[in-house]
Write a protein that holds these residues in place. Sequence first.
Motif, PDB file in Angstrom:
ATOM      1  N   GLY A 145       0.819  -1.201   0.000  1.00  0.00           N
ATOM      2  CA  GLY A 145       0.000   0.000   0.000  1.00  0.00           C
ATOM      3  C   GLY A 145       0.854   1.253   0.000  1.00  0.00           C
ATOM      4  O   GLY A 145       2.072   1.201   0.191  1.00  0.00           O
ATOM      5  N   THR A 146       0.204   2.391  -0.207  1.00  0.00           N
ATOM      6  CA  THR A 146       0.888   3.679  -0.259  1.00  0.00           C
ATOM      7  C   THR A 146       0.827   4.365   1.098  1.00  0.00           C
ATOM      8  O   THR A 146      -0.267   4.540   1.664  1.00  0.00           O
ATOM      9  N   LEU A 147       1.978   4.766   1.628  1.00  0.00           N
ATOM     10  CA  LEU A 147       2.020   5.464   2.899  1.00  0.00           C
ATOM     11  C   LEU A 147       1.537   6.898   2.731  1.00  0.00           C
ATOM     12  O   LEU A 147       1.878   7.568   1.753  1.00  0.00           O
ATOM     13  N   THR A 148       0.761   7.360   3.705  1.00  0.00           N
ATOM     14  CA  THR A 148       0.306   8.747   3.739  1.00  0.00           C
ATOM     15  C   THR A 148       0.587   9.306   5.128  1.00  0.00           C
ATOM     16  O   THR A 148       0.726   8.546   6.104  1.00  0.00           O
ATOM     17  N   PRO A 149       0.649  10.639   5.249  1.00  0.00           N
ATOM     18  CA  PRO A 149       0.828  11.227   6.581  1.00  0.00           C
ATOM     19  C   PRO A 149      -0.278  10.816   7.549  1.00  0.00           C
ATOM     20  O   PRO A 149      -0.014  10.594   8.732  1.00  0.00           O
ATOM     21  N   GLU A 150      -1.506  10.683   7.042  1.00  0.00           N
ATOM     22  CA  GLU A 150      -2.633  10.324   7.906  1.00  0.00           C
ATOM     23  C   GLU A 150      -2.461   8.921   8.500  1.00  0.00           C
ATOM     24  O   GLU A 150      -2.845   8.676   9.646  1.00  0.00           O
ATOM     25  N   LEU A 151      -1.881   7.999   7.732  1.00  0.00           N
ATOM     26  CA  LEU A 151      -1.649   6.645   8.235  1.00  0.00           C
ATOM     27  C   LEU A 151      -0.424   6.586   9.141  1.00  0.00           C
ATOM     28  O   LEU A 151      -0.411   5.875  10.146  1.00  0.00           O
ATOM     29  N   LEU A 152       0.605   7.339   8.810  1.00  0.00           N
ATOM     30  CA  LEU A 152       1.872   7.243   9.546  1.00  0.00           C
ATOM     31  C   LEU A 152       1.832   7.991  10.872  1.00  0.00           C
ATOM     32  O   LEU A 152       2.498   7.583  11.831  1.00  0.00           O
TER      33      LEU A 152
END
Length: 321
Positions: A145-152
């Motif tokens: 998947g693609t990392l995003t600031p919201e997930l990290l």
Amino acid sequence: MPVQLHIERRDMGSLDAIHADLAGLIGGRTLGLEDCATELESLALFRREALTEPCACMVQPSIVIVVQGAKQMLVGEQAYAYDTKRFLINSLDLPARSQVLEASTDMPCLGLSFKLDLSVMTELISQIRLPPPRARASEAGTSIGTLTPELLEPFRRLLGVLDEPADMAVLAPLIEREIHYRLLKSDLAPRLWQIASVGSQSQRIARAIDWLKANYTQPLRTAELATQAQMSTSSLHQYFRQLTGMSPLQYQKWLRLSEARRLMLNDAYDAAAAAFQVGYESPSQFSREYSRLFGAPPKRDIESLRHRSFAGADNPPDAAF
């Protein structure tokens, strides 16, 4: 500057800043270590200071994030590369091989593994009434998947809670729940919905895997395993290979050989005793299959592992990530 490009650059800057903070937190906790448990059962950290060859491991349902460097997971014939822009999700207990692609003493490969709780995902889908994803899910047991600031960002807060033991019992479950929620809104949402759906093929294969783990020393009867999974024999074989990259019999062999390796390494079993303990009737067959999986006969492999462990070499056997 176009609005979309501005947003992408802003998000990339935020992602880089969170990565830098996480690298500092993980780097400080893993000095002199390779794999580091934490006070939270769901969270483990890792550090590698050199490139490695593929190393056999068993991975649990989890998300794996690299905050510095790069790695890949090999499941069957499929390679899944991940780095500071992409994360790895495993939906089942899978035999795999892990390899470090970018690392050095000055810039070690740093990251974390977070165990998924599928019951939390199921509850969130039901309670919050998240709309089902439109995209069709991948049928693999491992996905990128693609990392995003919201997930990290929740992971930064979760690591921060480790330094607040008085608050951990209250705050950690809230942050862990948020992580599951963010995953359900990520680009891997279709796969996670599929995993969490009651009666899905993924859940049935997970049931078959649980049965194999509990009964790996017994002769494998495919019809009995299919009954446990509530599937036909042909469907069991099809979806088991699709999700794990191997057949049920190959999975059972992996379980047997990995446990035999542990017995020899940690409990000083000789090869014949380990073979009988895990269900083999022929030590010679055990030795052949062991060599095929681990690349060396049992005695030589164990001696090599002990030497590497004593020397502090990378990638101990059966690392979780």
